[in-house]
Write an enzyme that holds these catalytic residues in place. Structure first.
Site, PDB file in Angstrom:
ATOM      1  N   LYS A  22      13.433  20.312 -33.934  1.00 32.80           N
ATOM      2  CA  LYS A  22      13.250  20.771 -32.884  1.00 32.80           C
ATOM      3  C   LYS A  22      14.250  19.920 -31.719  1.00 32.80           C
ATOM      4  CE  LYS A  22       9.420  18.795 -30.579  1.00 32.80           C
ATOM      5  NZ  LYS A  22       9.566  18.232 -29.370  1.00 32.80           N
ATOM      6  N   ASN A  23      13.927  18.523 -31.876  1.00 32.33           N
ATOM      7  CA  ASN A  23      14.598  17.768 -31.127  1.00 32.33           C
ATOM      8  C   ASN A  23      16.189  17.940 -30.913  1.00 32.33           C
ATOM      9  OD1 ASN A  23      12.180  17.003 -29.858  1.00 32.33           O
ATOM     10  ND2 ASN A  23      12.223  14.755 -30.911  1.00 32.33           N
ATOM     11  N   CYS A 118       4.654  16.376 -22.487  1.00 32.18           N
ATOM     12  CA  CYS A 118       3.349  15.859 -23.229  1.00 32.18           C
ATOM     13  C   CYS A 118       2.725  14.708 -22.192  1.00 32.18           C
ATOM     14  CB  CYS A 118       3.640  15.136 -24.370  1.00 32.18           C
ATOM     15  SG  CYS A 118       3.690  16.026 -25.777  1.00 32.18           S
ATOM     16  N   ARG A 123       7.042   8.754 -18.181  1.00 35.02           N
ATOM     17  CA  ARG A 123       8.368   9.479 -18.454  1.00 35.02           C
ATOM     18  C   ARG A 123       9.323   9.824 -17.483  1.00 35.02           C
ATOM     19  NH1 ARG A 123       7.326  13.211 -23.466  1.00 35.02           N
ATOM     20  NH2 ARG A 123       9.183  12.561 -24.152  1.00 35.02           N
ATOM     21  N   ASP A 308       7.489   9.174 -32.840  1.00 36.84           N
ATOM     22  CA  ASP A 308       6.938  10.585 -32.893  1.00 36.84           C
ATOM     23  C   ASP A 308       6.011  10.699 -34.342  1.00 36.84           C
ATOM     24  OD1 ASP A 308       7.958  11.375 -30.607  1.00 36.84           O
ATOM     25  OD2 ASP A 308       9.572  12.520 -31.474  1.00 36.84           O
ATOM     26  N   ARG A 400       4.188  23.632 -30.435  1.00 37.18           N
ATOM     27  CA  ARG A 400       5.326  23.271 -29.664  1.00 37.18           C
ATOM     28  C   ARG A 400       6.076  22.653 -30.611  1.00 37.18           C
ATOM     29  NH1 ARG A 400       4.708  19.445 -24.590  1.00 37.18           N
ATOM     30  NH2 ARG A 400       6.804  19.820 -24.795  1.00 37.18           N
TER      31      ARG A 400
END
Ligand code: UD1
Length: 420
Positions: A22-23, A118, A123, A308, A400
């Site tokens: 995903k990233n 999230c 952030r 993560d 997600r």
């Protein structure tokens, strides 16, 4: 709203293949707007974050065709039709900020809403903005939007990040690719997803060296051409599936990502007493009836232990014999899974950035609530090892970042289903 129901306590046996990362994909997709030629991506995971990025790129002028069966995306941006990344899309996902560098580099202007994502901490995006200013952009913040302009082509420069940021490194790499002259990024992030991004840029005619190290050198080029790129496998998904047999017992082979991307995580898992065997592109994890040893984990940028995977590893330490600690050094509010794990019988105390976990003999299924992406999957892992039924609600967080997780776990013998 969908829920995931797990009837825990079943040993797992089988193999799973992880999806594309995903990233990696969330940086590769905005990259495509730097070129006017089409780009084909394969091994693209089917996730809601990918759909959000698709929606965002389409709103900027990209034409995107999807081959669902093959997991491929054809992305083509012959012309940018809008320079505006609107709040309604950007608020859903922080990675939307990654269109800022490419828009600015190709068009000399962009207006991007300040991102959401999230709820794991403040952030901010100050490092992205600091770097873009060093490349010659003029920026201002107004009405919740970043307005960026460059009167001519961006100019290469030496930029030293005060601390490591994955997203800022990616945004700056993309912006510098079309800048005039050479950019040197110091104290860059070294994540495999960044190497994947740079490899893709080089296959489009870009000139990048040093990716995977803390100093990345980008020689600006006039334009980029189309290419075909296979997204690398998802190391976080691999780590998550490795924890499934570690918690529930049994043996699972996890395929689709080089184990070298998970060395720090694998080392910690082995310290608990779980057997981990690595192959070229797969890892076999085995747990017999052995007692788990406690561990101390500190999250760090790559190649350190990934933030993560902190929530998932915490689920495992809940069942170790003795006291483990998990120190979260990347995000300040990333222990929201702890109160939910406690509802399942875990003993966890959180003080500041450190969670102390005293292992218990067993946990019990309970209704629990997902609070963010990785927290949601830690509850599923805990459910696999708990007696009775666990019902995880708010699984839109899970969607997600995990493609078909319930089906992949079910093929290994887990009793898990999605209730719509
Ligand atoms: C990426 C990953 C995310 C992962 C994180 C850390 C994507 C889409 N997401 O997120 O899954 O958890 O890396 O490995 O790839 N920071 C600032 N100012 C900035 C930028 C970051 O203060 O301008 C702070 C953040 O708040 C955080 C830390 O730096 O505390 C690291 O963040 P960063 O590496 O940028 O994470 P993301 O790129 O958002």
């Amino acid at each position: 709203m969908d829920k995931i129901c797990i009837n825990g306590g079943k040993e797992l046996q089988g193999q799973v293949t992880v999806s594309g990362a995903k990233n990696a994909c969330l940086a590769l997709m905005p990259l495509t707007i730097l070129a006017s030629e089409p780009i084909k991506m394969t091994n693209v995971p089917r996730l809601s974050d990918i759909n959000t990025m698709k929606q965002l790129l389409i709103s900027l002028g990209s034409i995107i065709r999807e081959d669902l069966f093959k997991g491929s995306l054809h992305l083509h941006t012959p012309k940018i039709s809008s320079h505006d990344a609107a709040y309604d899309i950007v608020r859903k996902m922080r990675a939307s900020i990654l269109v800022l560098g490419p828009l600015l580099a190709r068009e000399g202007r962009a207006r991007v809403s300040l991102p959401g994502g999230c709820a794991i901490g403040a952030r901010p995006v100050d490092l992205h903005l600091f770097g873009l200013e060093k490349l010659g952009a003029t920026l201002d913040l107004k009405d919740g939007y970043i307005r960026a302009r460059a009167s001519s082509r961006l100019r290469g420069n030496t930029i030293e990040f005060p601390f490591i940021s994955v997203g800022a490194t990616e945004n700056l790499i993309m912006a510098a690719t079309l800048a005039k002259g050479t950019t040197v990024l110091k104290n860059s992030a070294k994540e495999p997803e960044i190497i994947d991004l740079c490899n893709c840029i080089n296959s489009m005619g870009g000139k990048i060296e040093g990716m995977g190290s803390s100093e990345i050198v980008i020689e600006g080029v006039d334009n980029l051409k189309g290419t075909q790129h296979e997204v690398l496998g998802d190391r976080i998904e691999m780590g998550t599936f490795m924890l499934a047999p570690a918690m529930a017992g049994g043996q699972v082979i996890v395929k689709g990502c080089p184990p070298t991307y998970l060395t720090a995580f694998t080392r910690k898992l082995s310290e608990t007493g779980i057997s981990v065997e690595t192959g070229e592109n797969e890892i076999t994890v085995t747990r017999k009836n052995d007692t788990l040893k406690p561990i101390n984990v500190v999250t760090e940028p790559f190649p350190g232990f990934p933030t993560d995977l902190q929530a998932q590893m915490m689920a495992l330490t809940c069942l170790a014999k003795g006291k483990s600690t998990l120190e979260e050094k990347i995000f300040e509010n990333r222990f929201m899974h702890a109160p939910e794990l406690i509802r399942m019988g875990a003993r966890i105390e959180v003080q500041g950035g450190i969670a102390s976990v005293t292992g218990v003999d067993s946990m019990k299924g309970a209704p629990v609530m997902a609070t963010d992406l990785r927290a949601s999957v830690s509850l599923i892992l805990a459910g696999l090892a708990s007696k009775g039924e666990t019902v995880v609600s708010r699984v839109y967080h899970l969607d997600r970042g995990y493609e078909n997780i319930e089906r992949k776990l079910a093929t290994c013998g887990a009793q898990i289903e999605r209730v719509v």
